[in-house]
Design a protein around this motif. Sequence first.
Motif, mmCIF file in Angstrom:
data_model
loop_
_atom_site.group_PDB
_atom_site.id
_atom_site.type_symbol
_atom_site.label_atom_id
_atom_site.label_comp_id
_atom_site.label_asym_id
_atom_site.label_seq_id
_atom_site.Cartn_x
_atom_site.Cartn_y
_atom_site.Cartn_z
ATOM 1 N N SER A 5 0.804 -1.225 0.000
ATOM 2 C CA SER A 5 0.000 0.000 0.000
ATOM 3 C C SER A 5 0.839 1.278 0.000
ATOM 4 N N VAL A 6 2.130 1.153 0.339
ATOM 5 C CA VAL A 6 2.979 2.351 0.400
ATOM 6 C C VAL A 6 4.131 2.298 -0.595
ATOM 7 N N GLN A 7 4.289 1.148 -1.252
ATOM 8 C CA GLN A 7 5.379 0.983 -2.225
ATOM 9 C C GLN A 7 5.327 2.102 -3.260
ATOM 10 N N GLY A 8 6.466 2.732 -3.476
ATOM 11 C CA GLY A 8 6.547 3.804 -4.459
ATOM 12 C C GLY A 8 6.222 5.181 -3.909
ATOM 13 N N ARG A 9 5.662 5.230 -2.716
ATOM 14 C CA ARG A 9 5.329 6.531 -2.106
ATOM 15 C C ARG A 9 6.172 6.816 -0.864
ATOM 16 N N PHE A 10 6.528 5.770 -0.142
ATOM 17 C CA PHE A 10 7.303 5.911 1.098
ATOM 18 C C PHE A 10 8.719 5.404 0.868
ATOM 19 N N THR A 11 9.667 6.017 1.585
ATOM 20 C CA THR A 11 11.061 5.584 1.514
ATOM 21 C C THR A 11 11.647 5.527 2.917
ATOM 22 N N ILE A 12 12.209 4.372 3.260
ATOM 23 C CA ILE A 12 12.855 4.207 4.556
ATOM 24 C C ILE A 12 14.354 4.419 4.386
ATOM 25 N N SER A 13 14.958 5.060 5.364
ATOM 26 C CA SER A 13 16.400 5.253 5.332
ATOM 27 C C SER A 13 16.900 5.404 6.763
ATOM 28 N N LYS A 14 18.207 5.325 6.936
ATOM 29 C CA LYS A 14 18.734 5.482 8.284
ATOM 30 C C LYS A 14 20.108 6.084 8.270
ATOM 31 N N ASP A 15 20.434 6.742 9.344
ATOM 32 C CA ASP A 15 21.736 7.353 9.536
ATOM 33 C C ASP A 15 22.381 6.632 10.718
ATOM 34 N N ASP A 16 23.313 5.719 10.418
ATOM 35 C CA ASP A 16 23.924 4.936 11.491
ATOM 36 C C ASP A 16 24.736 5.802 12.443
ATOM 37 N N ALA A 17 25.379 6.803 11.927
ATOM 38 C CA ALA A 17 26.214 7.654 12.769
ATOM 39 C C ALA A 17 25.372 8.423 13.788
ATOM 40 N N GLU A 18 24.215 8.899 13.347
ATOM 41 C CA GLU A 18 23.335 9.664 14.234
ATOM 42 C C GLU A 18 22.302 8.786 14.934
ATOM 43 N N LYS A 19 22.244 7.500 14.553
ATOM 44 C CA LYS A 19 21.273 6.559 15.114
ATOM 45 C C LYS A 19 19.845 7.053 14.898
#
Length: 127
Positions: free
Chosen positions: A63-77
């Motif tokens: 339902s969110v594919q193509g609209r939402f993007t997950i990401s992360k910053d390991d340094a800033e947690k």
Amino acid sequence: EVQLVESGGGSVQAGGSLRLRCAASGINFQYYTMAWFRQAPGKEREGVSCFNWKSDTTYYAGSVQGRFTISKDDAEKILYLEMNSLKPEDTAMYYCAATSERPGAGTWDNERIFRYWGQGTQVTVSS
């Protein structure tokens, strides 16, 4: 003590965007699988997106594919969820979750494997 603190929720009109943020502490962030779940009123909690640290693989609900993007910053947690083209049906409380397990395509949205949870941030999308 493990803490996951979400922020960035709010009220937007359909078609708008929001960026959710989850600040983690007390865990070795780069070695944890992180995910976003959501729960709408009267509905069960559902998986939105997941980042498997080991395989560097991301998963999304259809339902969110193509609209939402997950990401992360390991340094800033920090874990992010960029949400675009929001729809009224995206209205829910959004939760950040963490696990040391490494789920695959068939298990990433199983909330029982996630040990740590945040308190949630509310997203409301009006039509």
